[in-house]
Scaffold this active site. Structure first.
Site, PDB file in Angstrom:
ATOM      1  N   ASP A 268       4.236  -5.260  -1.220  1.00  0.00           N
ATOM      2  CA  ASP A 268       3.576  -5.757  -0.022  1.00  0.00           C
ATOM      3  C   ASP A 268       4.583  -6.703   0.639  1.00  0.00           C
ATOM      4  O   ASP A 268       5.673  -6.942   0.136  1.00  0.00           O
ATOM      5  CB  ASP A 268       2.242  -6.432  -0.376  1.00  0.00           C
ATOM      6  CG  ASP A 268       1.286  -6.439   0.804  1.00  0.00           C
ATOM      7  OD1 ASP A 268       0.071  -6.526   0.595  1.00  0.00           O
ATOM      8  OD2 ASP A 268       1.786  -6.341   1.949  1.00  0.00           O
TER       9      ASP A 268
HETATM   10  C1  GLC Z   1       0.295  -7.077   4.862  1.00  0.00           C
HETATM   11  C2  GLC Z   1      -0.750  -6.239   4.183  1.00  0.00           C
HETATM   12  C3  GLC Z   1      -0.364  -4.792   4.004  1.00  0.00           C
HETATM   13  C4  GLC Z   1       0.472  -4.337   5.189  1.00  0.00           C
HETATM   14  C5  GLC Z   1       1.766  -5.116   5.176  1.00  0.00           C
HETATM   15  C6  GLC Z   1       2.660  -4.754   6.360  1.00  0.00           C
HETATM   16  O1  GLC Z   1       0.496  -8.270   4.157  1.00  0.00           O
HETATM   17  O2  GLC Z   1      -1.246  -6.728   2.943  1.00  0.00           O
HETATM   18  O3  GLC Z   1      -1.574  -4.025   3.908  1.00  0.00           O
HETATM   19  O4  GLC Z   1       0.737  -2.940   5.097  1.00  0.00           O
HETATM   20  O5  GLC Z   1       1.537  -6.524   5.177  1.00  0.00           O
HETATM   21  O6  GLC Z   1       2.077  -5.161   7.529  1.00  0.00           O
END
Ligand code: GLC
Length: 700
Positions: A268
């Site tokens: 993440d």
């Molecule tokens: C965020 C989310 C994830 C997302 C990523 C990119 O923190 O938890 O679901 O795809 O960042 O935006």
């Protein structure tokens, strides 16, 4: 821009496109063997630095922090450098579960929870295919979706992004979506795993016993791996003391070991990785959005011998395998940015909203509001005017227009006169309700009350909305409440006073039209709840979104409530229709089956009403004599069937006996008990509605 202007500008119909799925094959055109050959040829030619470059995002020199605008004017949530020398494409990705996000105008679908309420994996594949097409049309090759985390508790801020609370249902919907997206680009199943709160997501340690982990939090990720999902995103939280991004158990033992996942694990964003050596050894293949713990730190760890270069080779091979599988030289051919949010795509969003809307209550035929019979409708509530498409976090989508509930009701009113009051002036709202033949109160939440990084404070509606509903119901008996939110709402203070309640979730850019289609009876509602609606929070497993450590038990949602004999407001799988259905003649094609066998359950479903409709038939299984503690019953199959008035169809649902297994921790394996199982079929999980048959499982 409103819908009419957009359609004019877009020259509605001028962009009639072949159904997305029939476009150029998404895959690069290489066979699986050719992909493997290419991986084996290319990876050994990469230097250590080049391999490590593949393993981290690179934010362009320009602006925007974690959401870099890549060099060359690209705009992606995440991007890698690839390797031009050896023809390895860059990973170029955006979110998300509701449509192509970031800086693009795109089709904004209903949120995952609404689509989960459609119980329609085939439709979900078409939704995925449109999103995959649009991702590829903006030059991206990976969509950061589906979000398939179990809805542990309806106050979870990102409840709206997932499909529901049940692992079987999540797996069916998530795999359907993956199949659709991956007609065009890579999909990414997220967030692996046990990511069930927002407020404490960056620091919480989710403590879960192995059986619960396997039976509740992982099966749907396995279904996506079985659907050949290209990537899996590791979550921000810890599980049993290990950060997901460096969990040997989650990634090495289970995902890449037992499940033989051949894609890549992406972290993440920002702060999801904390340990260079730990993450690399555990099998994190790609750190996003940039190299904080990978990059030169990882190179140093390899050079010092802390991380074997074989780990780097594995990560590079996994990245290349998926990139070569999806991205060929003609990647952009046949994909047209002008088709973002085109009428054909918006039509899929409308269909998805229509099928995800759940009719929860309808007494005295309060609904539908039949034009001609009803001359004036008062529409009340500030939410009615909201462009209520849900969270403004990473899953945000920017469609060219959004139809609010009020706009949809107005557009579809025909001969009906719509009068609107916000409800700020209660007397004026009451007066309007009193003058009308019927009143529709639109209530619920917006992105201000729930979303990424922000759990909901309560299940109840805001006081002002509850007061408005009570006032409207007092002024007009034909009072319909339309709810917009990402998950369950507690209704006890007012539900007894209103004859009709519709759950519309966050219904996407065409949501207002879908709501109106149901309210005026142009569409017969067919949605079923993918989560249980409790009467109050104290009927549910505790929601702890503040502690540093939270223990998750084996029971939540409908399983928890059945275990504790709690009567829900509306059961899991529940939804009404403007017609009625009758179930009869449940039969299993065999009375006993082996542990690895299959059983076909057949039931006759009759439309006993006057309106054509679609019904979701649900199959549950229970093992009352089990040697281990188990839920009373668990969803193990479902099917959607269309029925004309008076029509009877025999609906067949195949049950794979291995689905009946529990996870035997001592044996470290799934075990199907040789026992008698109760197989139930019906319109919801409500015991009173289920037909039951016994199935004996014995032998192999
Ligand atoms: C965020 C989310 C994830 C997302 C990523 C990119 O923190 O938890 O679901 O795809 O960042 O935006």
């Amino acid at each position: 821009m409103d819908r009419r202007d957009f359609l004019k500008a877009a020259g509605a119909g001028a962009m009639v496109m072949a159904a997305p799925g029939s476009l150029l094959a998404a895959l690069s055109g290489l066979t699986a063997e050719e992909v493997e050959r290419r991986v084996a040829e290319v990876v050994p030619k990469l230097t250590l630095s080049e391999k490590i470059d593949l393993m981290a995002g690179k934010i362009s020199r320009t602006l925007l922090g974690a959401f870099g605008v890549g060099d060359g004017g690209h705009g992606y949530t995440g991007q890698t450098v690839g390797n031009a020398r050896l023809g390895i494409p860059r990973v170029l990705c955006t979110d998300g579960p509701r449509g192509v996000g970031f800086m693009y105008t795109a089709t904004c679908f209903p949120v995952g929870m609404c689509r989960g309420a459609a119980w329609d994996p085939e439709l979900e594949a078409r939704v995925g295919s449109v999103m995959g097409y649009e991702e590829r049309a903006i030059g991206g090759n990976m969509l950061l979706a589906p979000c398939i985390n179990v809805l542990w508790h309806p106050r979870w801020g990102r409840a709206q992004e997932t499909y529901g609370e049940d692992p079987y249902h999540l797996g069916a919907m998530g795999a359907g979506f993956v199949n659709g997206v991956q007609e065009h680009v890579m999909a990414c199943a997220k967030h692996y795993a046990v990511n069930n709160v927002e407020d404490s997501r960056m620091f919480v340690n989710a403590v879960v016993d192995e059986r619960t982990l396997r039976e509740i939090f992982l099966p749907h990720f396995k279904k996506c791996v079985d659907a050949k999902v290209a990537s899996v995103m590791s979550a921000y939280n810890d599980v049993n003391g290990d950060l997901c991004s460096d969990s040997m158990h989650l990634m090495r033992d289970i995902l890449k070991g037992e499940w033989e996942f051949d894609g890549f694990v992406v972290s993440d964003w920002e702060n999801a990785v904390e340990d260079t050596v730990g993450a690399a050894k555990a099998g994190l293949d790609l750190e996003m959005p940039r190299a904080k713990f990978y990059g030169r730190k990882l190179k140093a760890a390899v050079e010092s011998g802390q991380v074997p270069e074989s780990v780097i080779d594995e990560a590079a091979s996994r990245m290349c395998r998926q990139l070569f599988r999806f991205v060929g030289p003609d990647f952009a051919a046949g994909y047209d940015k002008k088709r973002m949010a085109c009428p054909e795509h918006a039509a899929v969003a409308l269909e998805s909203a229509r099928k995800g809307i759940v009719l929860l209550k309808n007494e005295n035929s309060a609904l539908p509001l039949v034009r001609g019979e009803v001359k004036t409708v008062a529409v009340l509530g500030e939410v009615a005017k909201e462009k209520n498409i849900g969270d403004h976090g990473s899953s945000i989508v920017r469609p060219p227009y959004i139809v609010s509930a009020l706009e949809g009701l107005t557009d579809r009113a025909g001969s009906v006169r719509i009068i609107y009051e916000s409800g700020k002036n209660l007397a004026a709202a009451k007066a309007a309700a009193g003058k009308a033949d019927a009143v529709v109160v639109v209530a619920g939440y917006t992105y201000k009350e729930e979303g990424e990084g922000r759990d909901r404070a309560s299940l109840a509606l805001p006081d002002a909305q509850q007061s408005l509903i009570l006032a409207a119901a007092e002024a007009n008996q034909r009072c319909v409440v339309v709810l917009e939110s990402g998950s369950a709402i507690a209704m006890d203070p007012w539900i007894g006073k209103v004859p009709a309640v519709v759950m519309a979730w966050y219904p996407g850019m065409e949501g207002g039209h879908a709501i109106a289609d149901v309210v005026f009876g142009d569409v017969n509602p067919s949605g079923k709840l993918p989560i249980v609606f409790p009467r109050s929070e104290d009927q549910l497993a505790k929601f702890d979104n503040g502690s540093k450590e939270v223990k998750y038990g084996r029971y939540h949602g409908y399983r928890y409530m059945e275990k504790h004999g709690a009567e829900p407001l509306f059961p899991f799988g529940f939804g009404l229709s403007y017609t009625t259905y009758q179930y009869a003649n449940l039969k299993l094609d065999k009375k006993s089956a082996g542990r690895s066998g299959k059983v076909v359950a057949r039931v006759d479903v009759t439309n006993t009403g006057k309106m054509a409709g679609e019904e979701v038939v649900e199959l549950y299984a229970g093992c009352p004599g089990s040697k281990v503690d188990r839920a009373k019953k668990e969803l193990k199959g479902f099917a959607r069937v269309a029925l004309a008035p008076g029509e009877t169809k025999t609906v067949a649902i195949e049950l794979s006996v291995p689905e009946l297994a529990y996870y035997n921790v001592d044996a470290g394996a799934w075990e199907v008990e040789e026992a008698e199982y109760i197989i139930s079929l019906g319109p919801s999980s409500c015991e009173d509605d289920l037909l039951k048959e016994r199935l004996k499982v014995t032998g192999a």
